[in-house]
Design an enzyme around this catalytic site. Structure first.
Site, mmCIF file in Angstrom:
data_model
loop_
_atom_site.group_PDB
_atom_site.id
_atom_site.type_symbol
_atom_site.label_atom_id
_atom_site.label_comp_id
_atom_site.label_asym_id
_atom_site.label_seq_id
_atom_site.Cartn_x
_atom_site.Cartn_y
_atom_site.Cartn_z
ATOM 1 N N GLY A 61 -6.602 31.757 13.631
ATOM 2 C CA GLY A 61 -6.847 32.902 12.758
ATOM 3 C C GLY A 61 -8.169 32.812 12.029
ATOM 4 O O GLY A 61 -8.754 33.821 11.656
ATOM 5 N N ASP A 63 -11.058 31.155 13.266
ATOM 6 C CA ASP A 63 -12.099 31.410 14.274
ATOM 7 C C ASP A 63 -11.476 32.215 15.417
ATOM 8 O O ASP A 63 -11.284 31.719 16.518
ATOM 9 C CB ASP A 63 -12.649 30.058 14.767
ATOM 10 C CG ASP A 63 -13.883 30.233 15.644
ATOM 11 O OD1 ASP A 63 -14.421 31.360 15.716
ATOM 12 O OD2 ASP A 63 -14.311 29.236 16.269
ATOM 13 N N ASN A 109 -1.929 38.506 4.869
ATOM 14 C CA ASN A 109 -2.747 39.230 5.850
ATOM 15 C C ASN A 109 -1.865 40.016 6.796
ATOM 16 O O ASN A 109 -0.768 39.619 7.136
ATOM 17 C CB ASN A 109 -3.656 38.256 6.617
ATOM 18 C CG ASN A 109 -3.015 37.746 7.889
ATOM 19 O OD1 ASN A 109 -3.054 38.393 8.940
ATOM 20 N ND2 ASN A 109 -2.383 36.579 7.808
ATOM 21 N N PHE A 113 -3.878 40.759 15.052
ATOM 22 C CA PHE A 113 -4.578 40.266 16.254
ATOM 23 C C PHE A 113 -5.866 41.032 16.544
ATOM 24 O O PHE A 113 -6.114 41.472 17.679
ATOM 25 C CB PHE A 113 -3.669 40.338 17.500
ATOM 26 C CG PHE A 113 -2.519 39.362 17.519
ATOM 27 C CD1 PHE A 113 -2.455 38.301 16.620
ATOM 28 C CD2 PHE A 113 -1.502 39.486 18.464
ATOM 29 C CE1 PHE A 113 -1.386 37.407 16.655
ATOM 30 C CE2 PHE A 113 -0.442 38.589 18.508
ATOM 31 C CZ PHE A 113 -0.387 37.559 17.601
ATOM 32 N N SER A 171 3.531 35.749 14.923
ATOM 33 C CA SER A 171 2.791 36.568 13.965
ATOM 34 C C SER A 171 3.725 37.659 13.430
ATOM 35 O O SER A 171 4.402 38.330 14.200
ATOM 36 C CB SER A 171 1.589 37.229 14.625
ATOM 37 O OG SER A 171 1.098 38.240 13.761
ATOM 38 N N ASN A 173 2.691 40.354 12.218
ATOM 39 C CA ASN A 173 1.932 41.607 12.187
ATOM 40 C C ASN A 173 1.841 42.348 13.519
ATOM 41 O O ASN A 173 1.135 43.337 13.631
ATOM 42 C CB ASN A 173 0.512 41.327 11.667
ATOM 43 C CG ASN A 173 0.558 40.685 10.302
ATOM 44 O OD1 ASN A 173 1.278 41.160 9.430
ATOM 45 N ND2 ASN A 173 -0.162 39.584 10.123
ATOM 46 N N THR A 174 2.515 41.829 14.526
ATOM 47 C CA THR A 174 2.631 42.571 15.789
ATOM 48 C C THR A 174 4.114 42.870 15.926
ATOM 49 O O THR A 174 4.927 41.942 16.006
ATOM 50 C CB THR A 174 2.108 41.723 16.971
ATOM 51 O OG1 THR A 174 0.706 41.518 16.786
ATOM 52 C CG2 THR A 174 2.341 42.418 18.307
ATOM 53 N N LYS A 209 4.118 28.185 18.786
ATOM 54 C CA LYS A 209 3.986 28.317 17.327
ATOM 55 C C LYS A 209 5.109 29.193 16.789
ATOM 56 O O LYS A 209 5.251 30.349 17.185
ATOM 57 C CB LYS A 209 2.624 28.921 16.991
ATOM 58 C CG LYS A 209 2.365 28.982 15.489
ATOM 59 C CD LYS A 209 0.910 29.229 15.210
ATOM 60 C CE LYS A 209 0.623 29.328 13.729
ATOM 61 N NZ LYS A 209 -0.803 29.537 13.460
ATOM 62 N N ASN A 238 3.827 29.482 11.302
ATOM 63 C CA ASN A 238 2.946 30.626 11.033
ATOM 64 C C ASN A 238 3.129 31.084 9.575
ATOM 65 O O ASN A 238 3.840 30.447 8.805
ATOM 66 C CB ASN A 238 3.304 31.754 12.008
ATOM 67 C CG ASN A 238 2.076 32.568 12.398
ATOM 68 O OD1 ASN A 238 1.314 32.982 11.526
ATOM 69 N ND2 ASN A 238 1.873 32.803 13.682
ATOM 70 N N GLY A 289 0.236 25.643 3.803
ATOM 71 C CA GLY A 289 -0.054 25.167 2.453
ATOM 72 C C GLY A 289 -0.730 23.815 2.363
ATOM 73 O O GLY A 289 -0.803 23.231 1.281
HETATM 74 C C1 FMN Z 1 -6.160 35.669 7.517
HETATM 75 C C2 FMN Z 1 -5.244 34.910 8.438
HETATM 76 C C3 FMN Z 1 -5.222 35.214 9.784
HETATM 77 C C4 FMN Z 1 -4.361 34.512 10.646
HETATM 78 N N1 FMN Z 1 -4.372 34.781 11.985
HETATM 79 C C5 FMN Z 1 -3.583 34.061 12.827
HETATM 80 C C6 FMN Z 1 -3.616 34.289 14.216
HETATM 81 O O1 FMN Z 1 -4.373 35.106 14.729
HETATM 82 N N2 FMN Z 1 -2.777 33.555 14.992
HETATM 83 C C7 FMN Z 1 -1.930 32.608 14.495
HETATM 84 O O2 FMN Z 1 -1.203 31.952 15.254
HETATM 85 N N3 FMN Z 1 -1.895 32.368 13.166
HETATM 86 C C8 FMN Z 1 -2.695 33.066 12.341
HETATM 87 N N4 FMN Z 1 -2.652 32.820 10.987
HETATM 88 C C9 FMN Z 1 -1.674 31.832 10.469
HETATM 89 C C10 FMN Z 1 -2.293 30.445 10.255
HETATM 90 O O3 FMN Z 1 -2.733 29.893 11.461
HETATM 91 C C11 FMN Z 1 -1.261 29.497 9.619
HETATM 92 O O4 FMN Z 1 -0.198 29.317 10.521
HETATM 93 C C12 FMN Z 1 -0.697 30.018 8.303
HETATM 94 O O5 FMN Z 1 -1.680 30.679 7.563
HETATM 95 C C13 FMN Z 1 -0.133 28.885 7.443
HETATM 96 O O6 FMN Z 1 -1.118 27.924 7.164
HETATM 97 P P1 FMN Z 1 -1.988 27.918 5.790
HETATM 98 O O7 FMN Z 1 -1.012 28.000 4.661
HETATM 99 O O8 FMN Z 1 -2.738 26.621 5.838
HETATM 100 O O9 FMN Z 1 -2.889 29.092 5.877
HETATM 101 C C14 FMN Z 1 -3.506 33.497 10.122
HETATM 102 C C15 FMN Z 1 -3.546 33.213 8.755
HETATM 103 C C16 FMN Z 1 -4.404 33.889 7.921
HETATM 104 C C17 FMN Z 1 -4.429 33.530 6.461
#
Ligand code: FMN
Length: 347
Positions: A61, A63, A109, A113, A171, A173-174, A209, A238, A289
């Site tokens: 997410g 990159d 967020n 995708f 995700s 969001n899909t 995931k 996720n 986190g």
């Molecule tokens: C802005 C944003 C976009 C994300 N996009 C994706 C994504 O495209 N695919 C995915 O598997 N996870 C995505 N994630 C989830 C992160 O990879 C991660 O699983 C989740 O944020 C929990 O970790 P964190 O608390 O360290 O952020 C996204 C998270 C954020 C904050």
């Protein structure tokens, strides 16, 4: 330096700030941060039989289009997961779609995708050889009539340039993506991918995931499918759909996935549930986190073999891996261990 800049950056809309961060990394505008304490035996391990300098990865997410993975390795990340990438380019949901909850050290967020599509990303990766271990996270297009085929197409596209492939079924969001957590549907998906893997004679490791919003019954069923399909890794987890009543920021009820501090304990608990069932048969990448040595340490104790983070970097800045390594080192030395793998599952 980041602490001085943070208040300025936080004045920007979160997605604009993110795009700026990608540009800065792309054009090497973060010169002061370089990996410290490289080659410390405390952090060495292997991921998919490849030597890993440290177990701290960048989560999917950040990159999305594989533009800055080599810069992320230079910041010290032990591995980087790019994506989620879908077969065709898609814009995602309307803006605004990322919300920064400063008081809660969290993001919400609902990007959906947004990415440039598999062909574009493949060309970019081919022209920019990775200098570290690169995971590629794949998913279906929103309007696809055959989501299974989308996963398969992406798998075929990336299996010979990635070091591992993540099947993202989580995700929020899909619409309806999480229905792939259903035992029969997940089995069909993983079976199809595995058949293709065999056809291609590929040895690429596969990670799945999962969502943090699952109960113990679902965990049990998912682990059965992962085991019967010889999946190598599970990423837990996720972002979350969970209730936000206890959060402080006014935007807490925005629709989307919650990430960062408020999901830390939930994800750690889930890691432990997976660990108790899997007992080392499938390795766990703990995510949710992580933003300090202590939070990474707790994920290892719960049973994670590696950790990933995203939101922590937004709040703590580009030096976060150095910071985590420094704190983690102190904790591990206190425990008298020679390598972090000795504490995995010692909860
Ligand atoms: C802005 C944003 C976009 C994300 N996009 C994706 C994504 O495209 N695919 C995915 O598997 N996870 C995505 N994630 C989830 C992160 O990879 C991660 O699983 C989740 O944020 C929990 O970790 P964190 O608390 O360290 O952020 C996204 C998270 C954020 C904050």
């Amino acid at each position: 330096m980041f602490s001085n800049l943070r208040s300025l950056i936080f004045k920007l809309d979160p997605e604009t700030a993110h795009n700026l961060a990608i540009k800065s990394l792309k054009f090497n505008l973060i010169p002061n941060v370089l990996e410290k304490d490289r080659n410390n035996p405390l952090f060495k391990s292997k991921l998919f039989n490849i030597d890993l300098e440290n177990p701290i990865g960048m989560a999917a997410g950040f990159d999305k289009n594989a533009e800055v993975y080599n810069s992320l390795f230079k910041l010290g990340f032990g591995f980087v997961e790019v994506g989620t990438i879908t077969p065709f380019r898609q814009y995602g949901n309307p803006k605004p779609r990322v919300f920064r909850l400063v008081e809660d050290e969290a993001l919400i967020n609902r990007l959906g995708f947004n990415n440039l599509g598999s062909k574009n990303v493949l060309d970019r990766i081919k022209s920019n050889k990775q200098i570290g271990l690169l995971g590629i996270n794949i998913g279906p297009n929103k309007d696809s009539v055959n989501r299974l085929k989308d996963y398969l197409d992406c798998f075929k596209t990336f299996q010979d340039v990635a070091d591992y492939i993540t099947i993202n079924i989580s995700s929020p969001n899909t619409e309806d993506l999480r229905s792939f957590h259903d035992q029969t549907k997940l089995n069909e998906l993983l079976n199809t991918i595995n058949k293709e893997k065999q056809n291609l004679g590929s040895k690429i490791p596969i990670a799945v995931k999962v969502s943090p919003d699952i109960n113990n019954r679902e965990i049990k069923k998912i682990t059965e499918v992962l085991l019967s399909n010889s999946i190598e890794f599970v990423i837990v987890s996720n972002s979350s759909d969970s209730t936000r009543d206890s959060l402080n920021n006014i935007q807490k009820y925005q629709k989307g996935g919650l990430s960062g501090k408020p999901i830390e304990a939930k994800s750690t608990k889930l890691i432990n549930e997976f660990y108790k069932i899997l007992d080392g048969r499938i390795k766990i990448i703990g995510c949710g986190g992580v933003d300090s040595g202590k939070s990474a340490y707790e994920k290892f104790l719960a049973g994670a073999n590696y950790v990933q983070l995203y939101t922590g970097m937004v709040f703590k800045g580009p030096n976060i891996v150095n910071m985590i390594k420094k704190e983690l080192k102190e904790l591990l030395i206190k425990d008298g261990v020679k390598n972090f793998t000795e504490i995995i599952g010692n909860k």
